[in-house]
Scaffold this motif. Structure first.
Motif, PDB file in Angstrom:
ATOM      1  N   LYS A  16      30.563 -34.749  43.069  1.00 53.65           N
ATOM      2  CA  LYS A  16      31.768 -33.614  42.740  1.00 53.65           C
ATOM      3  C   LYS A  16      31.362 -32.784  41.794  1.00 53.65           C
ATOM      4  CE  LYS A  16      34.285 -34.489  46.167  1.00 53.65           C
ATOM      5  NZ  LYS A  16      34.385 -33.263  47.798  1.00 53.65           N
ATOM      6  N   THR A 165      29.472 -31.296  36.121  1.00 50.88           N
ATOM      7  CA  THR A 165      28.950 -32.256  36.700  1.00 50.88           C
ATOM      8  C   THR A 165      28.440 -33.347  36.548  1.00 50.88           C
ATOM      9  OG1 THR A 165      28.567 -33.099  39.117  1.00 50.88           O
ATOM     10  CG2 THR A 165      27.029 -31.696  37.407  1.00 50.88           C
ATOM     11  N   ASP A 211      32.214 -30.065  47.036  1.00 47.31           N
ATOM     12  CA  ASP A 211      31.469 -31.263  46.763  1.00 47.31           C
ATOM     13  C   ASP A 211      29.811 -30.694  45.744  1.00 47.31           C
ATOM     14  OD1 ASP A 211      32.838 -32.829  48.281  1.00 47.31           O
ATOM     15  OD2 ASP A 211      32.361 -31.483  49.624  1.00 47.31           O
TER      16      ASP A 211
END
Length: 213
Positions: A16, A165, A211
């Protein structure tokens, strides 16, 4: 955690990305460490992309106790990348952050004060910064905002806009080979302070979890 609100924590961000789409003074992600953050050494790694112009200050990571900024990582208005532990910071000329994802790590250890940034698996020059210092526990870790006081004092002009991320943190200095392995996406020992796959986090304001396509 903030303003006596009821807090709903989520678990795990494997595959993610956190998207901070707009400049705000209210959007952030609070992270819950897996262990006490009384630190004499650390490695902090994350992947970051932003289109904010170079002359705009950006907070990349903020850990604050009631009276101190214990560990703040910034991109400064002059484009340098810096970090601060309870006072004056230390500054590095690194390749610029951009719309394309950059893998960025920071290592520091108290015994010698040796500190370095790692970009795409390559180490900057060492600087000696605060030998003998210790990071204090019982604070709050935020992504997206810099709290000028504990749990408040947020400024839109310092907020993060872009994507974050794969944030991981260890309470020791990773070797060059492990940092390079992390950069290339290979399996390495999980972060014992923060592990992106199992991280406990709280979303506030306008932050999206998408995503990693």
């Amino acid at each position: 955690l903030f303003l006596d609100e009821i807090v709903l924590f989520f678990l795990g961000l494997a595959n993610k990305v956190l998207v901070f789409p707009f400049e705000t003074d209210f959007s952030f992600v609070a992270l819950v460490p897996q262990k006490d953050m009384a630190l004499r050494a650390f490695t902090l790694c994350l992947r970051v992309a932003t289109e904010l112009p170079e002359e705009r200050q950006i907070i990349l990571f903020a850990y604050r106790t009631p009276d101190y900024d214990e560990l703040n990582v910034w991109r400064e208005k002059d484009g340098r990348v810096s970090f601060y532990m309870s006072g004056d910071g230390t500054f590095y000329h690194l390749p610029p952050l951009s719309t394309f994802r950059t893998s960025l790590c920071l290592t520091w250890e108290s015994r010698t004060g040796l500190a370095a940034f790692w970009v795409e698996g390559k180490r900057s020059t060492y600087q000696v910064y605060k030998p003998g210092h210790g990071i204090r526990p019982k604070g709050t870790v935020l992504l997206g905002q810099d709290p000028d006081k504990h749990l408040g004092g947020l400024e839109a002009t310092q907020s993060f806009v872009g994507e974050l991320t794969d944030l991981n943190m260890w309470d020791f200095v990773l070797s060059r080979s492990l940092i390079q392995a992390w950069h290339y996406g290979h399996k390495i020992p999980k972060g014992n302070i923060f592990d992106w796959a199992t991280i406990q986090y709280e979303l506030s304001g306008n932050v999206m979890v998408v995503d990693d396509d």
